[in-house]
Motif scaffolding. Structure first.
Motif, PDB file in Angstrom:
ATOM      1  N   THR A 137      -7.910  -3.604   4.232  1.00 15.60           N
ATOM      2  CA  THR A 137      -7.184  -3.884   3.014  1.00 15.60           C
ATOM      3  C   THR A 137      -7.479  -2.819   1.964  1.00 15.60           C
ATOM      4  OG1 THR A 137      -7.204  -6.257   3.383  1.00 15.60           O
ATOM      5  CG2 THR A 137      -6.986  -5.566   1.130  1.00 15.60           C
ATOM      6  N   SER A 138      -6.510  -2.551   1.102  1.00 12.24           N
ATOM      7  CA  SER A 138      -6.728  -1.619   0.003  1.00 12.24           C
ATOM      8  C   SER A 138      -7.042  -2.411  -1.252  1.00 12.24           C
ATOM      9  CB  SER A 138      -5.474  -0.787  -0.231  1.00 12.24           C
ATOM     10  OG  SER A 138      -5.188  -0.034   0.920  1.00 12.24           O
ATOM     11  N   ASN A 139      -7.991  -1.900  -2.010  1.00 14.58           N
ATOM     12  CA  ASN A 139      -8.293  -2.537  -3.286  1.00 14.58           C
ATOM     13  C   ASN A 139      -7.766  -1.639  -4.397  1.00 14.58           C
ATOM     14  OD1 ASN A 139      -9.682  -3.476  -5.680  1.00 14.58           O
ATOM     15  ND2 ASN A 139     -10.881  -4.715  -4.267  1.00 14.58           N
ATOM     16  N   PRO A 140      -6.966  -2.204  -5.324  1.00 10.88           N
ATOM     17  CA  PRO A 140      -6.331  -1.364  -6.356  1.00 10.88           C
ATOM     18  C   PRO A 140      -7.316  -0.462  -7.096  1.00 10.88           C
ATOM     19  CG  PRO A 140      -5.549  -3.623  -6.516  1.00 10.88           C
ATOM     20  CD  PRO A 140      -6.601  -3.618  -5.450  1.00 10.88           C
ATOM     21  N   GLN A 141      -8.531  -0.940  -7.305  1.00  7.90           N
ATOM     22  CA  GLN A 141      -9.459  -0.123  -8.088  1.00  7.90           C
ATOM     23  C   GLN A 141     -10.043   1.041  -7.303  1.00  7.90           C
ATOM     24  OE1 GLN A 141     -11.548  -3.613  -8.630  1.00  7.90           O
ATOM     25  NE2 GLN A 141     -13.326  -3.089  -7.419  1.00  7.90           N
ATOM     26  N   ASP A 142      -9.948   0.987  -5.982  1.00 11.06           N
ATOM     27  CA  ASP A 142     -10.555   2.032  -5.159  1.00 11.06           C
ATOM     28  C   ASP A 142      -9.546   2.940  -4.469  1.00 11.06           C
ATOM     29  OD1 ASP A 142     -13.379   1.354  -5.462  1.00 11.06           O
ATOM     30  OD2 ASP A 142     -12.816  -0.520  -4.485  1.00 11.06           O
ATOM     31  N   MET A 143      -8.265   2.557  -4.466  1.00  9.65           N
ATOM     32  CA  MET A 143      -7.273   3.381  -3.775  1.00  9.65           C
ATOM     33  C   MET A 143      -7.094   4.692  -4.528  1.00  9.65           C
ATOM     34  SD  MET A 143      -3.726   2.441  -2.221  1.00  9.65           S
ATOM     35  CE  MET A 143      -3.627   3.435  -0.753  1.00  9.65           C
ATOM     36  N   THR A 144      -7.157   5.812  -3.782  1.00  5.95           N
ATOM     37  CA  THR A 144      -7.055   7.114  -4.453  1.00  5.95           C
ATOM     38  C   THR A 144      -5.695   7.745  -4.190  1.00  5.95           C
ATOM     39  OG1 THR A 144      -7.903   8.287  -2.531  1.00  5.95           O
ATOM     40  CG2 THR A 144      -9.530   7.561  -4.171  1.00  5.95           C
TER      41      THR A 144
ATOM     42  N   LEU B  61      -0.194   2.332 -10.614  1.00  5.83           N
ATOM     43  CA  LEU B  61      -0.486   2.717  -9.228  1.00  5.83           C
ATOM     44  C   LEU B  61       0.746   2.476  -8.349  1.00  5.83           C
ATOM     45  CD1 LEU B  61      -2.530   3.619  -7.040  1.00  5.83           C
ATOM     46  CD2 LEU B  61      -3.297   1.241  -6.885  1.00  5.83           C
ATOM     47  N   ILE B  62       1.392   1.315  -8.532  1.00  4.98           N
ATOM     48  CA  ILE B  62       2.600   1.004  -7.749  1.00  4.98           C
ATOM     49  C   ILE B  62       3.700   2.043  -8.029  1.00  4.98           C
ATOM     50  CG2 ILE B  62       4.466  -0.691  -7.413  1.00  4.98           C
ATOM     51  CD1 ILE B  62       1.905  -1.810  -6.308  1.00  4.98           C
ATOM     52  N   ASP B  63       3.869   2.396  -9.296  1.00  4.41           N
ATOM     53  CA  ASP B  63       4.878   3.401  -9.665  1.00  4.41           C
ATOM     54  C   ASP B  63       4.606   4.715  -8.954  1.00  4.41           C
ATOM     55  OD1 ASP B  63       6.449   1.953 -11.251  1.00  4.41           O
ATOM     56  OD2 ASP B  63       5.654   2.703 -13.172  1.00  4.41           O
ATOM     57  N   PHE B  64       3.340   5.117  -8.993  1.00  6.15           N
ATOM     58  CA  PHE B  64       2.955   6.375  -8.357  1.00  6.15           C
ATOM     59  C   PHE B  64       3.248   6.319  -6.848  1.00  6.15           C
ATOM     60  CE2 PHE B  64      -0.207   8.896  -6.045  1.00  6.15           C
ATOM     61  CZ  PHE B  64       0.057  10.155  -6.558  1.00  6.15           C
ATOM     62  N   ILE B  65       2.844   5.218  -6.215  1.00  9.78           N
ATOM     63  CA  ILE B  65       3.050   5.092  -4.763  1.00  9.78           C
ATOM     64  C   ILE B  65       4.548   5.149  -4.446  1.00  9.78           C
ATOM     65  CG2 ILE B  65       2.836   3.530  -2.782  1.00  9.78           C
ATOM     66  CD1 ILE B  65       0.261   2.416  -4.113  1.00  9.78           C
ATOM     67  N   ARG B  66       5.350   4.427  -5.218  1.00 11.86           N
ATOM     68  CA  ARG B  66       6.795   4.374  -4.930  1.00 11.86           C
ATOM     69  C   ARG B  66       7.471   5.716  -5.178  1.00 11.86           C
ATOM     70  NH1 ARG B  66       8.316  -1.448  -6.323  1.00 11.86           N
ATOM     71  NH2 ARG B  66       8.120  -2.417  -4.267  1.00 11.86           N
ATOM     72  N   ARG B  67       6.969   6.451  -6.185  1.00 12.33           N
ATOM     73  CA  ARG B  67       7.538   7.792  -6.425  1.00 12.33           C
ATOM     74  C   ARG B  67       7.243   8.715  -5.254  1.00 12.33           C
ATOM     75  NH1 ARG B  67       5.817   7.596 -11.649  1.00 12.33           N
ATOM     76  NH2 ARG B  67       3.965   8.825 -11.189  1.00 12.33           N
TER      77      ARG B  67
END
Ligand code: SAH
Ligand code: F3S
Length: 473
Positions: free
Chosen positions: A268-275, A319-325
């Motif tokens: 699982t990914s944790n929002p605070q640790d995902m780079t 973070l979601i915005d960045f991933i989706r971009r």
């Protein structure tokens, strides 16, 4: 990791060249499923064949989950059932392994006399000794946690496998201490597994014909190999050791680069640790699943703080915005807890509005369950009435169902690369597989494909859980 489905994983029958037989019933997350495969491997070395029928077994193991009270009650009911079986077959031994074993220690052994053996998640190498104790008529227990154990040299026996996809553990334990969560107490400190042994295990899987691996950890983004030992001691290492360390982005890059013919997933990914490096690696390798499981638990900053989740709603959305971009075709999933202590209607609406802002592909949703020993249990009163928790949970589930339907509908008219897993359950003339986003796809067999093949499918229809289509290549 998906700890939501209290899954009873059936094990496949193996050859009868052994003088004992073990039945393993697994509850909880993928890590537990993988641990059962490690336990099976250790027990095979002791002459135990794995059976899928408890009536055939002289040893029954329940690999358990302690994350919510309901999971524990289910296991207690199963243990009562097996106690009945033991009355008729006095030779039968029953063992409790996994997170409930760690949490309850000797309680089910000594006080409630429901089991003969108790082994926590870090003590499986000790099973041969524990079994000897049982043979001598003694009760056996080991619930020691370890700072180093990763079982990295034990080849899991793929007991519940479709032969196509497999779990590979890369970290054990968790250092995050989310206040609601019992996992840091039952699985101990976080430690990472030697990347060489990870690569070797995947190579073995590839040679056996596997096509997909899921790298597993409570918090995969926190992976850090510096030669062994707990993550908490990393900062104390000499400079050159720290410089040579391998982080999750580097591991993922290595795995995806070395096995281009396999599909690589992680959870699982944790929002605070995902780079952002991890996202860059995903972009670089087309064989990494376009899917991130990113639990957010609550949309309210006040609740996130009480949960000791170290990100805000705004940071999560960024973070979601960045991933989706970066990866527009990404599939996103979540875990949400409804009714954490002190949660108000406003906090709950923050959760719903975060869901609206993201529109997740799917998610796992739970009512808060107080776990003894956790910081939340010690410091906060479980004050949201059960009825309110359920009402909020139902609203969250209804909204997710709407989003899942919409997200699945968006595949219609497009094409997906599908990894064929086997015949569809409903119709043997159709195949079932998954696309890169991990959505289930069903399509009519053409006679040209077999399980393990990657095929292109045009998507013609969707429900909230399944896509339907036709092969196009
Ligand atoms: N990091 C882990 C989380 C394990 S628990 C992972 O790999 O998924 C899985 C999910 O169960 C959590 O994300 C959380 O949403 C839920 N959960 C954990 N403790 C809970 C509790 N006390 N009550 C209700 N849900 C809980
Ligand atoms: Fe539990 Fe939080 Fe770790 S949910 S497993 S303490 S990241």
């Amino acid at each position: 990791m998906n700890q939501s489905r209290l899954q009873k994983i059936p094990v496949r029958k193996r050859k009868n060249q052994f003088n004992h037989s073990v039945y393993i019933e697994t509850y909880g997350c993928q890590m537990n499923a993988n641990d059962s495969e490690i336990v099976a491997s250790i027990l095979e070395g002791q002459g135990y064949a794995v059976t899928d029928n408890p009536m055939d077994a002289d040893l029954i193991l329940l690999n358990t989950c302690a994350v919510r009270d309901k999971a524990e009650q289910t296991v207690r009911n199963r243990l009562q059932h097996f106690k009945g079986l033991k009355r008729r077959r006095p030779d039968l031994k029953v063992g409790l392994i996994g997170c409930m074993a760690e949490r309850l220690k000797d309680r089910l052994l000594e006080e409630e006399k429901l089991v003969d053996m108790v082994a926590g998640p870090d003590s499986y190498r000790d099973l041969p000794r524990l079994l000897e104790e049982l043979k001598d008529g003694r009760k056996a227990i080991n619930v020691l946690l370890s700072l180093e154990e990763t079982y990295d040299d034990i080849p899991p026996v793929r007991i519940n496998s479709n032969g196509i996809s497999a779990f590979v553990s890369i970290t054990r334990g968790c250092d995050n201490m989310c206040t609601f969560c019992v996992v840091p107490f039952t699985r101990g400190r976080e430690r990472s597994r030697n990347p060489e042994t990870i690569m070797n295990e995947i190579r073995d899987l590839q040679q056996q014909g596997f096509k997909e691996v899921t790298l597993l950890g409570q918090n995969v983004d926190s992976y850090l190999w510096y030669g062994g030992g707990p993550k908490k001691d990393f900062a104390k290492q000499p400079e050159d050791v720290r410089r040579r360390a391998v982080d999750f982005a580097q591991l993922l890059d290595r795995v995806a680069g070395a096995f281009p013919g396999m599909r690589i997933r992680f959870t699982t990914s944790n929002p605070q640790d995902m780079t952002r490096e991890v996202i860059a690696v995903m972009k670089k390798h087309p064989n990494i699943g376009r899917q991130i499981h990113l639990p957010f638990q609550s949309g309210s900053n006040r609740i996130l703080k009480l949960m000791n989740r170290r990100y805000t709603r705004e940071e999560y959305l960024d973070l979601i915005d960045f991933i989706r971009r970066e990866i527009p075709d990404i599939s996103l999933s979540h875990d949400i807890i409804a009714g954490f202590p002190t949660e108000t209607e406003d906090d709950h609406r923050d959760t719903l509005s975060l869901m609206e802002a993201v529109r997740f592909d799917y998610g796992f949703m739970f009512a808060y369950s107080e776990r003894p020993g956790t910081a939340a249990a010690k410091r906060l009163r479980d004050d949201v009435p059960r009825g309110v928790k359920i009402k909020r949970l139902n609203e969250i589930i209804a909204l997710q169902q709407r989003h899942s339907r919409e997200r699945m509908q968006a595949f219609v008219g497009g094409e997906s690369e599908v990894l064929v897993e086997g015949p569809s359950k409903k119709n043997k003339d159709e195949w079932m597989g998954r696309n890169l986003q991990n959505a289930v796809v069903v399509f009519p067999a053409t006679g040209r494909e077999k399980p393990g093949d990657f095929v292109r499918v045009r998507i013609t229809g969707a429900t909230s859980a399944t896509l339907r289509g036709e092969r196009v290549d």
